[in-house]
Design an enzyme around this catalytic site. Sequence first.
Site, PDB file in Angstrom:
ATOM      1  N   ILE A  65      26.625  15.201 -24.330  1.00 52.92           N
ATOM      2  CA  ILE A  65      25.385  14.396 -24.320  1.00 52.92           C
ATOM      3  C   ILE A  65      24.555  14.618 -25.590  1.00 52.92           C
ATOM      4  CG2 ILE A  65      25.217  14.184 -21.801  1.00 52.92           C
ATOM      5  CD1 ILE A  65      22.888  16.295 -21.978  1.00 52.92           C
ATOM      6  N   THR A 128      14.739  20.373 -11.558  1.00 50.68           N
ATOM      7  CA  THR A 128      14.882  21.462 -10.589  1.00 50.68           C
ATOM      8  C   THR A 128      13.531  22.008 -10.130  1.00 50.68           C
ATOM      9  OG1 THR A 128      15.634  23.773 -10.403  1.00 50.68           O
ATOM     10  CG2 THR A 128      15.191  22.992 -12.610  1.00 50.68           C
ATOM     11  N   ASP A 129      13.518  22.578  -8.925  1.00 53.39           N
ATOM     12  CA  ASP A 129      12.283  23.217  -8.436  1.00 53.39           C
ATOM     13  C   ASP A 129      11.931  24.465  -9.257  1.00 53.39           C
ATOM     14  OD1 ASP A 129      14.219  25.010  -7.489  1.00 53.39           O
ATOM     15  OD2 ASP A 129      13.602  24.904  -5.385  1.00 53.39           O
ATOM     16  N   GLU A 130      12.907  24.955 -10.059  1.00 58.92           N
ATOM     17  CA  GLU A 130      12.635  26.180 -10.833  1.00 58.92           C
ATOM     18  C   GLU A 130      11.599  25.961 -11.929  1.00 58.92           C
ATOM     19  OE1 GLU A 130      15.845  28.701 -11.815  1.00 58.92           O
ATOM     20  OE2 GLU A 130      16.835  28.400  -9.893  1.00 58.92           O
ATOM     21  N   TYR A 152      16.877  29.182 -18.441  1.00 55.12           N
ATOM     22  CA  TYR A 152      17.387  27.972 -17.771  1.00 55.12           C
ATOM     23  C   TYR A 152      16.222  27.068 -17.359  1.00 55.12           C
ATOM     24  CZ  TYR A 152      18.707  24.965 -13.893  1.00 55.12           C
ATOM     25  OH  TYR A 152      18.846  23.865 -13.064  1.00 55.12           O
ATOM     26  N   LYS A 156      15.169  23.293 -18.675  1.00 53.46           N
ATOM     27  CA  LYS A 156      15.061  22.126 -17.783  1.00 53.46           C
ATOM     28  C   LYS A 156      13.655  21.518 -17.866  1.00 53.46           C
ATOM     29  CE  LYS A 156      17.663  20.612 -15.301  1.00 53.46           C
ATOM     30  NZ  LYS A 156      18.666  19.545 -15.562  1.00 53.46           N
ATOM     31  N   ARG A 216      14.984  31.120  -1.193  1.00 59.71           N
ATOM     32  CA  ARG A 216      15.362  29.831  -1.772  1.00 59.71           C
ATOM     33  C   ARG A 216      15.297  28.788  -0.659  1.00 59.71           C
ATOM     34  NH1 ARG A 216      14.519  32.453  -5.493  1.00 59.71           N
ATOM     35  NH2 ARG A 216      15.716  32.829  -7.410  1.00 59.71           N
ATOM     36  N   GLY A 277      13.563  39.033 -14.572  1.00 59.20           N
ATOM     37  CA  GLY A 277      12.563  37.962 -14.376  1.00 59.20           C
ATOM     38  C   GLY A 277      12.786  37.150 -13.119  1.00 59.20           C
ATOM     39  N   HIS A 278      13.469  37.723 -12.144  1.00 59.25           N
ATOM     40  CA  HIS A 278      13.896  36.994 -10.937  1.00 59.25           C
ATOM     41  C   HIS A 278      12.712  36.363 -10.182  1.00 59.25           C
ATOM     42  CE1 HIS A 278      17.044  37.329  -7.444  1.00 59.25           C
ATOM     43  NE2 HIS A 278      16.611  36.089  -7.620  1.00 59.25           N
TER      44      HIS A 278
HETATM   45  P1  NAD Z   1      27.292  22.244 -12.780  1.00 60.89           P
HETATM   46  O1  NAD Z   1      27.157  23.397 -13.711  1.00 60.89           O
HETATM   47  O2  NAD Z   1      28.184  22.348 -11.599  1.00 60.89           O
HETATM   48  O3  NAD Z   1      27.779  20.950 -13.597  1.00 60.89           O
HETATM   49  C1  NAD Z   1      27.257  20.624 -14.838  1.00 60.89           C
HETATM   50  C2  NAD Z   1      28.152  19.541 -15.442  1.00 60.89           C
HETATM   51  O4  NAD Z   1      27.587  19.150 -16.707  1.00 60.89           O
HETATM   52  C3  NAD Z   1      29.581  20.009 -15.732  1.00 60.89           C
HETATM   53  O5  NAD Z   1      30.499  19.014 -15.343  1.00 60.89           O
HETATM   54  C4  NAD Z   1      29.611  20.199 -17.241  1.00 60.89           C
HETATM   55  O6  NAD Z   1      30.890  20.008 -17.809  1.00 60.89           O
HETATM   56  C5  NAD Z   1      28.627  19.141 -17.674  1.00 60.89           C
HETATM   57  N1  NAD Z   1      28.014  19.429 -18.983  1.00 60.89           N
HETATM   58  C6  NAD Z   1      27.441  20.588 -19.398  1.00 60.89           C
HETATM   59  N2  NAD Z   1      27.018  20.476 -20.673  1.00 60.89           N
HETATM   60  C7  NAD Z   1      27.297  19.203 -21.060  1.00 60.89           C
HETATM   61  C8  NAD Z   1      27.075  18.477 -22.257  1.00 60.89           C
HETATM   62  N3  NAD Z   1      26.494  19.041 -23.313  1.00 60.89           N
HETATM   63  N4  NAD Z   1      27.495  17.192 -22.309  1.00 60.89           N
HETATM   64  C9  NAD Z   1      28.113  16.598 -21.252  1.00 60.89           C
HETATM   65  N5  NAD Z   1      28.354  17.261 -20.101  1.00 60.89           N
HETATM   66  C10 NAD Z   1      27.948  18.540 -20.003  1.00 60.89           C
HETATM   67  O7  NAD Z   1      25.809  21.892 -12.354  1.00 60.89           O
HETATM   68  P2  NAD Z   1      25.245  21.330 -10.955  1.00 60.89           P
HETATM   69  O8  NAD Z   1      24.936  22.475 -10.081  1.00 60.89           O
HETATM   70  O9  NAD Z   1      26.115  20.250 -10.489  1.00 60.89           O
HETATM   71  O10 NAD Z   1      23.850  20.729 -11.461  1.00 60.89           O
HETATM   72  C11 NAD Z   1      23.772  19.377 -11.900  1.00 60.89           C
HETATM   73  C12 NAD Z   1      22.347  19.087 -12.334  1.00 60.89           C
HETATM   74  O11 NAD Z   1      21.457  19.318 -11.252  1.00 60.89           O
HETATM   75  C13 NAD Z   1      21.835  19.980 -13.470  1.00 60.89           C
HETATM   76  O12 NAD Z   1      21.021  19.193 -14.299  1.00 60.89           O
HETATM   77  C14 NAD Z   1      21.018  21.044 -12.753  1.00 60.89           C
HETATM   78  O13 NAD Z   1      20.014  21.544 -13.615  1.00 60.89           O
HETATM   79  C15 NAD Z   1      20.438  20.231 -11.620  1.00 60.89           C
HETATM   80  N6  NAD Z   1      20.108  20.964 -10.384  1.00 60.89           N
HETATM   81  C16 NAD Z   1      21.019  21.797  -9.811  1.00 60.89           C
HETATM   82  C17 NAD Z   1      20.701  22.414  -8.594  1.00 60.89           C
HETATM   83  C18 NAD Z   1      21.688  23.325  -7.899  1.00 60.89           C
HETATM   84  O14 NAD Z   1      21.307  23.944  -6.908  1.00 60.89           O
HETATM   85  N7  NAD Z   1      22.916  23.433  -8.332  1.00 60.89           N
HETATM   86  C19 NAD Z   1      19.448  22.190  -8.010  1.00 60.89           C
HETATM   87  C20 NAD Z   1      18.534  21.346  -8.647  1.00 60.89           C
HETATM   88  C21 NAD Z   1      18.883  20.725  -9.836  1.00 60.89           C
HETATM   89  O1  DAU Z   2      16.487  26.112  -7.287  1.00 59.03           O
HETATM   90  C1  DAU Z   2      17.364  25.211  -7.888  1.00 59.03           C
HETATM   91  C2  DAU Z   2      18.324  25.972  -8.769  1.00 59.03           C
HETATM   92  O2  DAU Z   2      19.200  26.652  -7.875  1.00 59.03           O
HETATM   93  C3  DAU Z   2      19.115  25.102  -9.723  1.00 59.03           C
HETATM   94  O3  DAU Z   2      18.216  24.485 -10.624  1.00 59.03           O
HETATM   95  C4  DAU Z   2      20.155  25.929 -10.487  1.00 59.03           C
HETATM   96  O4  DAU Z   2      20.962  25.093 -11.284  1.00 59.03           O
HETATM   97  C5  DAU Z   2      21.033  26.642  -9.476  1.00 59.03           C
HETATM   98  O5  DAU Z   2      21.938  27.493 -10.144  1.00 59.03           O
HETATM   99  C6  DAU Z   2      20.192  27.441  -8.497  1.00 59.03           C
HETATM  100  O6  DAU Z   2      19.577  28.560  -9.157  1.00 59.03           O
HETATM  101  P1  DAU Z   2      19.483  30.007  -8.463  1.00 59.03           P
HETATM  102  O7  DAU Z   2      19.325  31.019  -9.507  1.00 59.03           O
HETATM  103  O8  DAU Z   2      18.505  29.984  -7.344  1.00 59.03           O
HETATM  104  O9  DAU Z   2      20.968  30.053  -7.806  1.00 59.03           O
HETATM  105  P2  DAU Z   2      22.037  31.241  -7.679  1.00 59.03           P
HETATM  106  O10 DAU Z   2      23.108  30.730  -6.773  1.00 59.03           O
HETATM  107  O11 DAU Z   2      22.436  31.771  -8.993  1.00 59.03           O
HETATM  108  O12 DAU Z   2      21.211  32.354  -6.924  1.00 59.03           O
HETATM  109  C7  DAU Z   2      20.597  32.111  -5.670  1.00 59.03           C
HETATM  110  C8  DAU Z   2      19.877  33.391  -5.256  1.00 59.03           C
HETATM  111  O13 DAU Z   2      20.848  34.387  -4.972  1.00 59.03           O
HETATM  112  C9  DAU Z   2      18.985  33.963  -6.342  1.00 59.03           C
HETATM  113  O14 DAU Z   2      17.844  34.546  -5.745  1.00 59.03           O
HETATM  114  C10 DAU Z   2      19.846  35.044  -6.984  1.00 59.03           C
HETATM  115  C11 DAU Z   2      20.686  35.527  -5.815  1.00 59.03           C
HETATM  116  N1  DAU Z   2      22.050  36.020  -6.162  1.00 59.03           N
HETATM  117  C12 DAU Z   2      22.857  35.200  -6.884  1.00 59.03           C
HETATM  118  C13 DAU Z   2      24.128  35.597  -7.248  1.00 59.03           C
HETATM  119  C14 DAU Z   2      25.019  34.699  -8.063  1.00 59.03           C
HETATM  120  C15 DAU Z   2      22.491  37.264  -5.734  1.00 59.03           C
HETATM  121  O15 DAU Z   2      21.754  37.998  -5.052  1.00 59.03           O
HETATM  122  N2  DAU Z   2      23.741  37.663  -6.102  1.00 59.03           N
HETATM  123  C16 DAU Z   2      24.573  36.895  -6.855  1.00 59.03           C
HETATM  124  O16 DAU Z   2      25.704  37.338  -7.168  1.00 59.03           O
END
Ligand code: NAD
Ligand code: DAU
Length: 337
Positions: A65, A128-130, A152, A156, A216, A277-278
């Site tokens: 992108i 994201t809510d973050e 991160y 965002k 979360r 910074g959790h």
């Molecule tokens: P993911 O890491 O599973 O997927 C990300 C995708 O983006 C991958 O397919 C990767 O190849 C592609 N990508 C990364 N860099 C790129 C680039 N420079 N150009 C083109 N493609 C690229 O992520 P996800 O968990 O599916 O999250 C998707 C979106 O939703 C993100 O924007 C994330 O910030 C947002 N989001 C995620 C969560 C969550 O809980 N996972 C919650 C809220 C928002």
């Molecule tokens: O809140 C939305 C976000 O949720 C998205 O924007 C992000 O893309 C997505 O990765 C997610 O972020 P978190 O940091 O909340 O997700 P994660 O699964 O990494 O961690 C969830 C919680 O669990 C967090 O408090 C950290 C904790 N954790 C995570 C991992 C990977 C652990 O305790 N142990 C672990 O090994």
Amino acid sequence: MEKLLVTGGAGFIGSNFVRYMLEKYPDYSITVLDKLTYAGNLANLADIEEKYGPQGRYNFVKGDIADPVAVKEAMAGARYALNFAAESHVDRSIEEPGQFILTDVYGTYILLEEARQVGVERFLQVSTDEIYGHVPDGSSVETDKVEPRSPYSASKAGGELIAHAYFITYGLPVVITRGSNNYGPYQYPEKLIPLFITNALEDKPLPVYGDGQQIRDWIHVLDHCSGIDTALHKGQPGEAYNVGGGNERTNMFITQTVLELLGKPDNLITYVKDRAGHDRRYSLDTTKLRALGWAPQKDLATGLRETVEWYLNNRQWWQALKAGEFKEFYERQYTKR
Ligand code: NAD
Ligand code: DAU
């Protein structure tokens, strides 16, 4: 046929969204633009390719992108552009922030610039809510201060602020969604729920950060998809919409539920050093999106049970990932933690 550009469609949420939209809207075709980073996986889209590729409703383009040439080609003729592409894992952003800024900030700018040239009807930025940062009490509303605290979430926040600036300055019809923590099929095993399900299946430790009392708000990925669909079609340009599941749980609750569902012992739980910074808690007020007719459908107990079943039935999918790039990441992150 109306064309949608979906960036990041080979990732977890993007691939679920592509499937959801193609099934729901027979008049839509989708072009996915994805760089196929470690998190992008064509296996997530294999059934879609098979079903919708021959009908000309699904098309995959490998590209970044942040590359204006690739973006121009993929966005040509699109009515809607939706940006899911991002570096998405907080722990990786702590290790190496640079790529997060390149993709989540600069890449978003490149997409916005092309969307302006094409004149898309909507540009939906998946955020994201973050971006609200730690929420000690109450729930975040869309007008709250943006206070990201990790590389991160800061990247965002940067992406969505630029998107909003394009609405104000150029009148680009931007809509922003702020999702809470997603779970469900096709989630890369670095994230809490798939990591803990797959580690438990392998009888490996479940590394809980700090005291495990962080909170979360969990949302099933398909409820997030329907929220994005609602915001895309009914949202007001220039507005942001919270998309939360209303399931606030501690990480320890999630950990114990996974172990119970799999019939695995509590002694797999291992407390490890906390994330730097959790953020302790996120919480979303979703009144604004609900006013557009959206509500999450999946209750957490059912959603978690189905997700555990999916990982049990799709071992090949996650075993291939865990044998690849993930192995080195896991060693760096966890072995000396
Ligand atoms: P993911 O890491 O599973 O997927 C990300 C995708 O983006 C991958 O397919 C990767 O190849 C592609 N990508 C990364 N860099 C790129 C680039 N420079 N150009 C083109 N493609 C690229 O992520 P996800 O968990 O599916 O999250 C998707 C979106 O939703 C993100 O924007 C994330 O910030 C947002 N989001 C995620 C969560 C969550 O809980 N996972 C919650 C809220 C928002
Ligand atoms: O809140 C939305 C976000 O949720 C998205 O924007 C992000 O893309 C997505 O990765 C997610 O972020 P978190 O940091 O909340 O997700 P994660 O699964 O990494 O961690 C969830 C919680 O669990 C967090 O408090 C950290 C904790 N954790 C995570 C991992 C990977 C652990 O305790 N142990 C672990 O090994």
